[in-house]
Scaffold this active site. Structure first.
Site, short mmCIF file in Angstrom:
data_model
loop_
_atom_site.label_atom_id
_atom_site.label_comp_id
_atom_site.label_asym_id
_atom_site.label_seq_id
_atom_site.Cartn_x
_atom_site.Cartn_y
_atom_site.Cartn_z
N SER A 157 48.79 35.00 91.43
CA SER A 157 49.71 35.33 92.51
C SER A 157 49.34 36.66 93.16
O SER A 157 48.49 37.40 92.66
CB SER A 157 51.14 35.41 91.96
OG SER A 157 51.30 36.64 91.30
N LYS A 158 50.00 36.94 94.26
CA LYS A 158 49.74 38.17 94.99
C LYS A 158 50.03 39.41 94.14
O LYS A 158 49.47 40.46 94.34
CB LYS A 158 50.56 38.20 96.28
CG LYS A 158 50.11 37.13 97.24
CD LYS A 158 50.61 37.36 98.65
CE LYS A 158 49.96 36.34 99.58
NZ LYS A 158 50.16 36.59 100.99
#
Ligand code: GLU
Length: 502
Positions: free
Chosen positions: A261-262
């Site tokens: 994920s970011k």
């Protein structure tokens, strides 16, 4: 095969995640392999998620990676505009077409009403779906009398346009990676196609664009696979031939537990974005961490695709030649930050010492040092194999540029003996006699001296390194003294002996 036209269609909602860069790369490789066209389309119909600077970031990232856009905002092309918000009025007419065909309808339910229905379903242990089962009871042009819903529209009451998903039909379709899939339409909901803000949703906009841009293959992230049945239904409603689809598996966290994920960049200590993101909450980028774009691209290409051989190092041209959708795996690929470094290491080894010297000279400047390129080339040659990034060269070579200020206490404790000081001073006298200070000249003379005297090579060389480097690290001793020169070598021996040797 028909003319290959593929598109990368990111939404400018923030920095482009490396998973997105991989999607762009696979599209690009596929296009170039098939002598086709690679299109960059900006999908910005969700105004609430629009982020300043994101569009430029996407374009700059692709450029850094060497992914060349054939048609796009900067490049132009016959199928523009390539930014969806630039033609928002055009999408409305397509929503109307679906309404006229009876495949879409107006829905007036407010977000509060929908929220209440969602909560109610949750309480009963169900998930709320807006579809054939309840649309007749909700607030829309299917359930209301024609005069009533028309009046609502005339009054300016806000509405959305929903797709009218048919009841109990089997949709058979093929994904180039996943194979044959069958879905029953009764499991699907009546997705919103057009919003009350006058903008189409992704579902409608991308289909209209893919159709009119004559996209032959849609290669995109797996998160869109569940929406594919809806998309194919919309194609059917329009009477258009859909493109072929390939849904790419996810990029996973290094431990394989979940999607990369970011946020993982901050918590796991490696970048998840190609370039530094300078706005608001900033984020690290591969470029600024010292990665070479070709190493980064090579690493990404192999995260999900394999060439079917042992080969790991591929130039962009080689990737284009070797790439095929058939060799993209079905399961997610674990991102391996160590492997990313390994790729950079390999690419750094391929650079000439001259190229690396140019890059390292910039870093040296930040330490207030200036060296001639020719001198740096020989220095680089000594340490190149030990580093994966140019910025790491300083930590491997700092002692070339400055006399040690401290000496490793561990080494002193273990290796500094009573006779160390006198041995070093004797060594200094031997070195003094040599004029040519290159390793080829000093090494045989000193080795012969050690042998003649019957000294222990290890004992002498360790303390010699200690006074020259300050620790037990660094490349070959005679290469070091060849580089720092005679005067500095003699000076460091004196200084070391006077500080340690008392
Ligand atoms: N705008 C969508 C996204 O950013 C594109 C999905 C697609 O390629 O169809 O994920």
């Amino acid at each position: 095969m028909e003319q290959v036209r593929v598109r990368f269609a990111p939404s400018p909602t923030g920095p482009l995640h490396i998973g997105g860069v991989r999607t762009a790369l696979y599209n690009y490789l596929f296009a170039k392999k098939n002598k086709g066209t690679f299109i960059l389309r900006i999908e910005d119909t969700d105004q609430s998620r629009y982020t300043e600077g994101a569009e430029e970031y996407i374009m700059d990232s692709l450029r850094w990676c060497g992914i060349i856009v054939d048609e796009g905002i900067r490049e132009g092309g016959k199928f523009g505009p390539y930014r969806q918000s630039d033609k928002k009025a055009a999408f409305r007419e397509f929503a109307d077409t679906l309404i006229n065909k009876g495949d879409a309808y107006y829905a007036f339910d407010t977000s509060e009403q929908l929220e209440a229905l969602r909560r109610e379903s949750e309480k009963a242990g169900n998930t709320f779906i807006y579809n054939f089962a309840n649309r007749g009871k909700l607030n829309n042009s299917v359930s209301l009398k024609e005069a009533d819903w028309k009046e609502k529209i005339e009054r300016g009451e806000p509405y959305v346009i929903r797709y009218k998903m048919p009841h109990n039909e089997e949709i058979h379709f093929n994904d180039l990676i996943r194979g044959q899939i069958v879905v029953n339409t009764s499991t699907l909901d009546d997705k919103v196609l057009f919003k009350s803000d006058g903008m189409p949703t992704y579902h409608l906009a991308h289909i209209v664009d893919d159709h009119y841009m004559e996209i032959s293959h849609v290669i995109r992230g797996e998160e869109w696979l569940p929406s594919l049945p809806l998309h194919l239904m919309i194609y059917r409603s329009f009477g258009w031939e859909p493109p072929l689809y390939a849904h790419l598996p996810l990029l996973l966290k290094p431990d394989g537990k979940g999607k990369l994920s970011k946020r993982d960049g901050d918590t796991m200590g490696f970048p998840v974005f190609p370039l530094f993101w300078p706005y608001g909450e900033t984020a690290k980028g591969y470029r600024e961490e010292g990665y070479y774009p070709d190493a980064f691209v090579n690493m990404l290409a192999l995260l999900g695709w394999n060439p079917g051989t042992e080969q790991e190092i591929f130039s962009m041209q080689e990737l284009i030649e070797a790439f095929s959708i058939e060799r993209v795996g079905k399961s997610g690929s674990k991102f391996d930050p160590e492997k990313a470094k390994w790729f950079n290491h390999q690419y750094l080894q391929k650079k000439t010492n001259n190229q690396l010297s140019m890059e390292f000279r910039e870093i040296l400047r930040t330490h207030g040092k200036h060296e001639d390129i020719v001198d740096l080339e020989s220095l680089i040659g000594m340490v190149k194999e030990r580093v994966s990034f140019v910025k790491d060269i300083w930590a491997q070579t700092d002692f070339f540029f400055k006399t040690p200020e401290t000496y490793d206490q561990e080494v002193i404790k273990k290796r500094w003996k009573e006779d160390s000081a006198s041995l070093l001073l004797e060594l200094k006298e031997e070195l003094k006699k040599i004029d040519d200070f290159s390793a080829g000249s000093t090494e045989p003379v000193i080795k012969a001296w050690i042998e003649k005297k019957g000294y222990n090579t290890g004992a002498i060389m360790t303390v010699f390194r200690l006074v020259i480097v300050g620790a037990s690290r660094g490349p070959h001793m005679f290469d070091i003294i060849g580089w720092i020169g005679k005067a500095e070598t003699l000076n460091r021996i004196d200084r070391g002996v006077s500080i340690i040797g008392k």
